[in-house]
Each structure stands twice: as C-alpha cells, then as structure tokens.
Enzyme design. Sequence first.
Site, mmCIF file in Angstrom:
data_model
loop_
_atom_site.group_PDB
_atom_site.id
_atom_site.type_symbol
_atom_site.label_atom_id
_atom_site.label_comp_id
_atom_site.label_asym_id
_atom_site.label_seq_id
_atom_site.Cartn_x
_atom_site.Cartn_y
_atom_site.Cartn_z
ATOM 1 N N ARG A 147 0.643 -1.180 0.137
ATOM 2 C CA ARG A 147 -0.141 0.164 -0.024
ATOM 3 C C ARG A 147 1.022 1.169 -0.071
ATOM 4 O O ARG A 147 2.141 1.138 0.085
ATOM 5 C CB ARG A 147 -1.102 -0.005 1.210
ATOM 6 C CG ARG A 147 -0.876 -0.693 2.493
ATOM 7 C CD ARG A 147 0.372 -0.034 3.348
ATOM 8 N NE ARG A 147 0.154 1.439 3.563
ATOM 9 C CZ ARG A 147 1.328 2.251 3.998
ATOM 10 N NH1 ARG A 147 2.444 1.940 3.688
ATOM 11 N NH2 ARG A 147 0.982 3.442 4.012
ATOM 12 N N GLY A 148 0.291 2.349 -0.008
ATOM 13 C CA GLY A 148 0.873 3.657 -0.388
ATOM 14 C C GLY A 148 1.024 3.940 -1.881
ATOM 15 O O GLY A 148 1.379 2.970 -2.659
ATOM 16 N N ALA A 149 0.613 5.199 -2.166
ATOM 17 C CA ALA A 149 0.301 5.464 -3.713
ATOM 18 C C ALA A 149 1.695 5.288 -4.544
ATOM 19 O O ALA A 149 1.462 4.570 -5.436
ATOM 20 C CB ALA A 149 0.139 6.871 -3.623
ATOM 21 N N ARG A 178 -7.605 -0.394 -6.844
ATOM 22 C CA ARG A 178 -7.789 0.603 -5.834
ATOM 23 C C ARG A 178 -8.057 1.959 -6.763
ATOM 24 O O ARG A 178 -7.347 2.311 -7.510
ATOM 25 C CB ARG A 178 -6.744 0.692 -4.850
ATOM 26 C CG ARG A 178 -6.363 -0.344 -3.938
ATOM 27 C CD ARG A 178 -5.454 -0.343 -2.771
ATOM 28 N NE ARG A 178 -6.396 0.677 -1.698
ATOM 29 C CZ ARG A 178 -5.789 1.130 -0.649
ATOM 30 N NH1 ARG A 178 -4.302 0.927 -0.582
ATOM 31 N NH2 ARG A 178 -6.452 1.607 0.222
ATOM 32 N N GLN A 221 -1.894 2.032 10.335
ATOM 33 C CA GLN A 221 -0.520 2.178 9.599
ATOM 34 C C GLN A 221 0.407 2.885 10.292
ATOM 35 O O GLN A 221 1.496 2.645 10.429
ATOM 36 C CB GLN A 221 -0.899 2.902 8.243
ATOM 37 C CG GLN A 221 -1.514 1.920 7.194
ATOM 38 C CD GLN A 221 -3.153 2.364 7.140
ATOM 39 O OE1 GLN A 221 -3.650 2.791 8.406
ATOM 40 N NE2 GLN A 221 -3.504 2.552 6.115
ATOM 41 N N ASP A 266 -2.218 10.760 -1.821
ATOM 42 C CA ASP A 266 -2.888 9.672 -2.542
ATOM 43 C C ASP A 266 -3.105 10.175 -4.074
ATOM 44 O O ASP A 266 -3.089 9.530 -5.068
ATOM 45 C CB ASP A 266 -3.688 8.459 -2.140
ATOM 46 C CG ASP A 266 -3.098 7.626 -1.154
ATOM 47 O OD1 ASP A 266 -2.942 6.676 -1.386
ATOM 48 O OD2 ASP A 266 -3.068 8.216 0.033
ATOM 49 N N ASN A 290 -5.817 12.147 1.144
ATOM 50 C CA ASN A 290 -4.613 11.273 2.007
ATOM 51 C C ASN A 290 -5.658 10.383 2.824
ATOM 52 O O ASN A 290 -6.937 10.555 2.837
ATOM 53 C CB ASN A 290 -3.944 12.047 2.742
ATOM 54 C CG ASN A 290 -2.849 11.171 3.049
ATOM 55 O OD1 ASN A 290 -2.158 10.723 2.443
ATOM 56 N ND2 ASN A 290 -2.379 11.599 4.422
ATOM 57 N N LYS A 291 -5.003 9.467 3.747
ATOM 58 C CA LYS A 291 -5.591 8.598 4.429
ATOM 59 C C LYS A 291 -6.557 9.258 5.414
ATOM 60 O O LYS A 291 -6.349 10.390 5.904
ATOM 61 C CB LYS A 291 -4.637 7.853 5.457
ATOM 62 C CG LYS A 291 -5.071 6.635 6.161
ATOM 63 C CD LYS A 291 -5.712 5.693 5.450
ATOM 64 C CE LYS A 291 -4.945 5.079 4.235
ATOM 65 N NZ LYS A 291 -5.641 4.162 3.273
#
Length: 347
Positions: free
Chosen positions: A49-51, A93, A198, A239, A249-250
Amino acid sequence: MSKLKTMTLEWTGDAVIFIDQRKLPLEEVYVKCTNHFDTFTAIKDMIVRGAPAIGASAAFGYVLGAKEFRGELGSEKGIDHMKKVKEKLASSRPTAVNLFWALERMHKTFLENASSDNTIDILEKEALAIAFEDIEVNMAIGRNGSELLRDGDTVLTHCNAGALATVDYGTALGVIRAAVEAGKRISVFADETRPYLQGARLTAWELMKDGIDVTLISDNMAGWVMSQGKIDAVVVGADRIAANGDVANKIGTYSVAVLAQRHGIPFYVAAPLSTIDLSTPTGKEIPIEERSHKEITHVQGIQVAPHNVKCYNPAFDVTPWNLVTGIITEKGVVRPPYNVTLKNLFD
C-alpha cells in the site's frame, strides 16, 4: 536481467515479492506474485500500500501480465490481452493516482514496442525505471522538505508515508529521514491511524528501525498534543492532489489539518509529481474508496463492535487547499495559489 530489492518489494525477473504489510510489525511475512492477478490481489488487499508503491507494483504486475501471454504480443489478441491486464490492475484501488499514472506509462511503452523482438525486456526495463526513479524522487523530496524543519523540531505524522509506502526512503518520512541525515535532532509523534493502524504498525516500526525518536498516540489525541505545544510541524503524504491543491490522503488527515490551522502549526504534504493530477480540478472529483466494514468492527481480527452494526468506512478524506501550508515535491516546495504553482511544476 536487472533486479531490485528494497524493504517494500523485490523484483526477481519472474516474480514480484512483497513484505506483507498486514502482518507488520509482529511478523515479517513475504508474498510472491507470479502473475498479474496475484499482483492485483496484493494491491487490493493492502499487502502492499501507499500511492508510489502501488504504482511501481502495478508496473511489475503489468510485466508479469505480458509474460503470461502465449503468442505474439504484437498481434490483435496480444494487444487485447495487455489492455485487459491494464484494466484489471487499474481496478485494484480507485483513489491513488500513481496507480493509473504507472499503468498508462507501461501501456504506452507496450504499444510503442508491441512488435519488437524484445517487448518483455523493454517493459521490464520501464518498470524498473519507474521503481528506481521513485527512490531518487523520494530522496529529492526529502532534501527539499528537510529545509523546512529546524533542529529540535517535533513532527506529527498521519498514516505511513515512509519506505513501506514507496519503493524506498519515503515521502513524508523521507523529509524526516533527510533532516536527521543533515544532522538535525528531529522527534516524531505518530498518529495510530485507525482503522488500519498504519501509523502504529508501520510508521512506528520504520522510525524505530532507523533510531529516530518516535512517540505513538491515538488519533483523537492529536489536538490535545498540539495544544500542549508539543508539535512544530505536520508532514503527511498524499494519494492524489487535485489541480487546485486539494489533497486526498488517509482518512483522518483532514481532521489533523483543521487542528493544525487552529493551533498555528504548518501543515505540509510531501508527494511526487506523479501524485499531482491536473486533470482533476478539485478534491470533489477524487473518487474515495470505501473499504470493508470489518476494518472498523474488528481490530487485528478481534471483534470490538456489535454484530450487524451499520458502518461507514471511507479509506481517504480530502483536505482543502487552504489548510495546506506547502506541498513538498522533487522540484521544490510550492505554496498557494496552488492552481498556479502546481501547474508551473509541469511547465
């Protein structure tokens, strides 16, 4: 045949291997993907995960998709196969724009070289270029962002924008790493980042491995910690960044930005140019992924909520541009008006 191995992923030439980020920090388990569907699943299920990491992972998944085809890749059937590979990976995603950026770059390379005798080698070279460029970009982001931090500063982070969210080094954590490497004493408060934790599982683990002073807090402590004068700056990843500077973002990032403004604390976003989406005018047009309700009702597999309770679980939120002090990129730090300064980065 070139290979790559970092904390986040390994490319062997025939497979892409991920550290399973769902298991960290208690277990270091690795997942081997030998086809594009496995890679799709690894991205969708947040093994990786993570853009920026998602973008590079999809690029390697695209190569695996090319290797799966038995026949002439330049044929009508071959081109149709690769279109389907791209579409499958793109559906993993919806929010992180790096995913689509990397796949567009890979598919363009394929179409330009579909009739070549070494199409797969060319695709592998392109995927590796995406990965190695990401590392260089992150280090440049780190250098640019480190100038914003003073010796002795304490930084608040949200989610994980470190080496595990990229191919290596990180964006938001790259800024912190670069400041430490420059000799500055930097401390970090890490939000736990519910519901996927996270910050607790990944950011705290990364920073402790690097010997950087980190204090873990629950998300709802951020405002109080700020009010106590314990935070000098907030640095987060992204993201997707819209053309006007709105930042996806998250989930929870928006709340942190509001609190930072209330307490007069600078709020910085660290992200590569590949995360900036000039084709998306504002944050209102950014698709927000909603994930399984079980992520809210359960914590690490243990149920904590009543059976059949109604849930709402957006994985991201959008922070309006006017709450963002600056956006740290590999080309420098830009500030409002973002509809001008972001566009200038690409001119």
